[in-house]
Every structure is written in C-alpha cells, then in structure tokens.
Design a protein around this motif. Sequence first.
Motif, PDB file in Angstrom:
ATOM      1  N   GLU A   1       0.873  -1.174   0.000  1.00  0.00           N
ATOM      2  CA  GLU A   1       0.000   0.000   0.000  1.00  0.00           C
ATOM      3  C   GLU A   1       0.907   1.220   0.000  1.00  0.00           C
ATOM      4  O   GLU A   1       1.770   1.353   0.862  1.00  0.00           O
ATOM      5  CB  GLU A   1      -0.915   0.020   1.228  1.00  0.00           C
ATOM      6  N   GLY A   2       0.724   2.099  -0.972  1.00  0.00           N
ATOM      7  CA  GLY A   2       1.578   3.279  -1.044  1.00  0.00           C
ATOM      8  C   GLY A   2       2.612   3.129  -2.153  1.00  0.00           C
ATOM      9  O   GLY A   2       2.293   2.725  -3.272  1.00  0.00           O
ATOM     10  N   GLU A   3       3.886   3.414  -1.820  1.00  0.00           N
ATOM     11  CA  GLU A   3       4.936   3.409  -2.841  1.00  0.00           C
ATOM     12  C   GLU A   3       6.202   2.738  -2.324  1.00  0.00           C
ATOM     13  O   GLU A   3       6.593   2.917  -1.175  1.00  0.00           O
ATOM     14  CB  GLU A   3       5.272   4.840  -3.268  1.00  0.00           C
ATOM     15  N   ALA A   4       6.856   1.974  -3.208  1.00  0.00           N
ATOM     16  CA  ALA A   4       8.107   1.307  -2.845  1.00  0.00           C
ATOM     17  C   ALA A   4       8.945   1.088  -4.089  1.00  0.00           C
ATOM     18  O   ALA A   4       8.421   0.874  -5.190  1.00  0.00           O
ATOM     19  CB  ALA A   4       7.855  -0.020  -2.141  1.00  0.00           C
ATOM     20  N   TYR A   5      10.274   1.112  -3.895  1.00  0.00           N
ATOM     21  CA  TYR A   5      11.242   0.845  -4.950  1.00  0.00           C
ATOM     22  C   TYR A   5      11.924  -0.486  -4.640  1.00  0.00           C
ATOM     23  O   TYR A   5      12.529  -0.653  -3.585  1.00  0.00           O
ATOM     24  CB  TYR A   5      12.270   1.971  -5.020  1.00  0.00           C
TER      25      TYR A   5
ATOM     26  N   LYS B   1       1.685  -7.269  -4.941  1.00  0.00           N
ATOM     27  CA  LYS B   1       0.260  -7.028  -5.168  1.00  0.00           C
ATOM     28  C   LYS B   1      -0.201  -5.757  -4.456  1.00  0.00           C
ATOM     29  O   LYS B   1       0.250  -5.444  -3.367  1.00  0.00           O
ATOM     30  CB  LYS B   1      -0.563  -8.221  -4.659  1.00  0.00           C
ATOM     31  N   SER B   2      -1.129  -5.068  -5.108  1.00  0.00           N
ATOM     32  CA  SER B   2      -1.811  -3.941  -4.478  1.00  0.00           C
ATOM     33  C   SER B   2      -3.282  -4.036  -4.857  1.00  0.00           C
ATOM     34  O   SER B   2      -3.672  -4.918  -5.637  1.00  0.00           O
ATOM     35  CB  SER B   2      -1.227  -2.601  -4.956  1.00  0.00           C
ATOM     36  N   SER B   3      -4.087  -3.130  -4.343  1.00  0.00           N
ATOM     37  CA  SER B   3      -5.517  -3.179  -4.647  1.00  0.00           C
ATOM     38  C   SER B   3      -5.792  -2.862  -6.114  1.00  0.00           C
ATOM     39  O   SER B   3      -6.841  -3.220  -6.647  1.00  0.00           O
ATOM     40  CB  SER B   3      -6.269  -2.183  -3.756  1.00  0.00           C
ATOM     41  N   LYS B   4      -4.832  -2.209  -6.789  1.00  0.00           N
ATOM     42  CA  LYS B   4      -5.041  -1.801  -8.181  1.00  0.00           C
ATOM     43  C   LYS B   4      -4.457  -2.772  -9.193  1.00  0.00           C
ATOM     44  O   LYS B   4      -4.890  -2.802 -10.344  1.00  0.00           O
ATOM     45  CB  LYS B   4      -4.432  -0.413  -8.423  1.00  0.00           C
ATOM     46  N   GLY B   5      -3.440  -3.544  -8.805  1.00  0.00           N
ATOM     47  CA  GLY B   5      -2.818  -4.432  -9.768  1.00  0.00           C
ATOM     48  C   GLY B   5      -1.726  -5.279  -9.162  1.00  0.00           C
ATOM     49  O   GLY B   5      -1.424  -5.177  -7.965  1.00  0.00           O
TER      50      GLY B   5
ATOM     51  N   THR C   1       0.903   3.216 -10.747  1.00  0.00           N
ATOM     52  CA  THR C   1       2.008   3.473 -11.661  1.00  0.00           C
ATOM     53  C   THR C   1       3.141   2.504 -11.386  1.00  0.00           C
ATOM     54  O   THR C   1       3.513   2.281 -10.236  1.00  0.00           O
ATOM     55  CB  THR C   1       2.534   4.917 -11.513  1.00  0.00           C
ATOM     56  N   VAL C   2       3.689   1.905 -12.456  1.00  0.00           N
ATOM     57  CA  VAL C   2       4.827   0.999 -12.347  1.00  0.00           C
ATOM     58  C   VAL C   2       5.928   1.520 -13.262  1.00  0.00           C
ATOM     59  O   VAL C   2       5.703   1.702 -14.468  1.00  0.00           O
ATOM     60  CB  VAL C   2       4.451  -0.444 -12.747  1.00  0.00           C
TER      61      VAL C   2
ATOM     62  N   PHE D   1      12.525  -1.862 -10.005  1.00  0.00           N
ATOM     63  CA  PHE D   1      11.272  -1.253 -10.437  1.00  0.00           C
ATOM     64  C   PHE D   1      10.643  -0.507  -9.273  1.00  0.00           C
ATOM     65  O   PHE D   1      10.958  -0.749  -8.109  1.00  0.00           O
ATOM     66  CB  PHE D   1      10.305  -2.315 -10.977  1.00  0.00           C
ATOM     67  N   ASN D   2       9.749   0.425  -9.602  1.00  0.00           N
ATOM     68  CA  ASN D   2       9.064   1.240  -8.589  1.00  0.00           C
ATOM     69  C   ASN D   2       7.561   1.108  -8.801  1.00  0.00           C
ATOM     70  O   ASN D   2       7.069   1.130  -9.930  1.00  0.00           O
ATOM     71  CB  ASN D   2       9.469   2.707  -8.719  1.00  0.00           C
ATOM     72  N   ILE D   3       6.822   0.940  -7.695  1.00  0.00           N
ATOM     73  CA  ILE D   3       5.365   0.851  -7.752  1.00  0.00           C
ATOM     74  C   ILE D   3       4.772   1.950  -6.873  1.00  0.00           C
ATOM     75  O   ILE D   3       5.174   2.119  -5.724  1.00  0.00           O
ATOM     76  CB  ILE D   3       4.857  -0.519  -7.264  1.00  0.00           C
ATOM     77  N   ARG D   4       3.823   2.682  -7.431  1.00  0.00           N
ATOM     78  CA  ARG D   4       3.059   3.657  -6.650  1.00  0.00           C
ATOM     79  C   ARG D   4       1.588   3.303  -6.782  1.00  0.00           C
ATOM     80  O   ARG D   4       1.024   3.331  -7.879  1.00  0.00           O
ATOM     81  CB  ARG D   4       3.305   5.087  -7.147  1.00  0.00           C
ATOM     82  N   SER D   5       0.951   2.939  -5.674  1.00  0.00           N
ATOM     83  CA  SER D   5      -0.464   2.595  -5.661  1.00  0.00           C
ATOM     84  C   SER D   5      -1.141   3.439  -4.589  1.00  0.00           C
ATOM     85  O   SER D   5      -1.163   3.076  -3.412  1.00  0.00           O
ATOM     86  CB  SER D   5      -0.653   1.097  -5.378  1.00  0.00           C
ATOM     87  N   ILE D   6      -1.672   4.586  -4.995  1.00  0.00           N
ATOM     88  CA  ILE D   6      -2.267   5.548  -4.067  1.00  0.00           C
ATOM     89  C   ILE D   6      -3.636   5.950  -4.595  1.00  0.00           C
ATOM     90  O   ILE D   6      -3.768   6.397  -5.738  1.00  0.00           O
ATOM     91  CB  ILE D   6      -1.382   6.804  -3.915  1.00  0.00           C
ATOM     92  N   LYS D   7      -4.643   5.771  -3.764  1.00  0.00           N
ATOM     93  CA  LYS D   7      -6.015   6.102  -4.130  1.00  0.00           C
ATOM     94  C   LYS D   7      -6.383   5.381  -5.427  1.00  0.00           C
ATOM     95  O   LYS D   7      -6.272   4.165  -5.528  1.00  0.00           O
ATOM     96  CB  LYS D   7      -6.191   7.617  -4.232  1.00  0.00           C
TER      97      LYS D   7
END
Length: 313
Positions: A149-153, A165-169, A188-189, A178-184
């Motif tokens: 949940e949120g963002e991590a690299y 995994k996140s709620s969006k994908g 973004t990957v 790689f970096n994942i941002r899953s906010i609201k």
Amino acid sequence: MSKKDNDIEIGKWLSGETTKEVLSELESTSDIEAYEKIVAEVDSWSIEKTDKRSGYGKLKHQIERSATKEAKVVSFPYRLAISIAASVALLVISYFVWFRSSDAVLIETRYAEVKEITFPDGSDALLNTNSSIAYSTKTWDTQPVIELEGEAYFFGDHTKDFKVKSSKGEVTVLGTAFNIRSIKDYFTVNCYEGAVTVKIATEDSSQTLHEGQSLKFYDGQVQVDELEEKRPLWVDGNQTRFSNAPVGEVFAAIEQQFGIKLQYSKKIDLNRKYSGSFLHDNVEIALKMVCDPLGIKFKKGSGESYRIYRTRN
C-alpha cells in the motif's frame, strides 16, 4: 456458598488468588470443571512470551483511574460477566496464535519516513513515506508474494515468481529494479532494470514493461511512457517526479507525502496532464511547484487541509 459468591471465587481462582480452603469447596462443584478445561486448553497453545507483570500493572492502573471517576452503576449478572470475560480472552488469544502461526511480517512508514527492507531472498526495497508492505515468511519459498500500500522501490536479485500485489494491480518480477506507486485511484509501475509483467486488477490481460518504461493506470485507461530518470528521485533525493501524469495522481502523492487533505473546486480537472516534480521539504512549496505551471491556486484551510481552485477559465 451462594451462586454470586461462587462466581466471584472462581474469578479469583482464575487469577490465582483463591485460598486452599475455598479451592477445596470449589472443587466439589461442577462449575470449576468447565474452567479447568479452558485453562488446560489455553496452556497447551504456543504463544510468544509476554510481560505479564507489566500488562497486569497497566490494567490495574487503568482500573484504579476508572474507579476515581463517577460512573453510572448498572446491575450485571456475575456468571454472565465471567463467561463473557472468558470468551473474550479466548478470542484474543486465538487471534494472536493465528497471527504468529502465519509468520506475517508487516512494515510501515509514517509521514516523512523512508525504510529499507531486505526480503528472505536477499533482495531489497525502499518503502516510501506513509506506506506499508506485508508478506509471510512461512510461505515465502513457494509463494514469494508482497502486499503493498503506497509506494516502494524494489531492487536486487529477486527469487523466481516474486510478486508485488496492491488493490489496483499485480507486478510479477522478471528483472531487478522497479518502482510501484499505488495511491487512491492511481497505479504506476516504473521499470528501471530488466523487465516486469503488470496485470491490472480489473483487466484480464497483462503487459510486460522493459527497462526504461513506465505504465500508468487511472480511470480505466492504461498508458505506457518512456522514463526520464534511471532511478526514482525520491530514493536519492527529496523530490518526486512525474511525466505526463494526471494531476490528480500528483496531488494524491502530495497528500501521501505530507499527510494533508486536498479539497478541489469544480473547475479543477484532475485528469489534466502534468510533467514536473515537487520537493519534500515544505508542503506549500510542493503545491506551488505543481499549481503555478497549471495556472491554479491553493489556499490553507482548517487543520491539515488545503483548497485547490482556479481564478480564471
């Protein structure tokens, strides 16, 4: 011994405060047999050692504080009270037994905090502000899955079938950075090394990103762009960069970074594209860096809120 006195003495027995004489009398009743079974069952469970003395001290302190306050006295059956207390205790203990047995690891960051994490396979991640990561060490060898949940690299040599995994994908790792941002509502990957496969939660198909590519998902649309940087700017510095991103995602990241709430006037188009960055030092400087190029304004509201508005068409 009356029923009321009997229940009180059983309560004392459960806490180890009864006398031998009373214990002898209790053993002649049928009530104590049921509680002995509960105690025997609880004693057979494996639970992490806790500081009983400290816990009892805190409980006693709370009771003493409550006793000094005026309260409305309500009649309550002693037998029912003890039964409820025993049931609650069993539920609490069962929860902790389940949590420990799952070997769950939960790592969280507060506002303006970043943490470095090393996973069981030796790979690493940097967890950005106000975010969380969870995984199980028990199932890691067969299912190396991380909940974000949120963002991590993420970087380093990941084990086979490594997934985030996140709620969006969901992201399946084929590469190393790689970096994942899953906010609201924004997902973004960014792929900085190797390749990753991205599957949107609401879509049936997946897409592979290679080094230097970025995928954005918002409002049912998938957008793939080229990356400008070799690593996320928030990892090496104190800013977050966006390229052709909906300004709604930028504002969501500002809320995440500074722990504020943004309110929008009807004239604000959150789908409008924005390319640029904001600094992490000061919330108003961050808002100014985003709002000024777009010709919009912001104003401090009550508490930790800001209003975003337009002064012209």
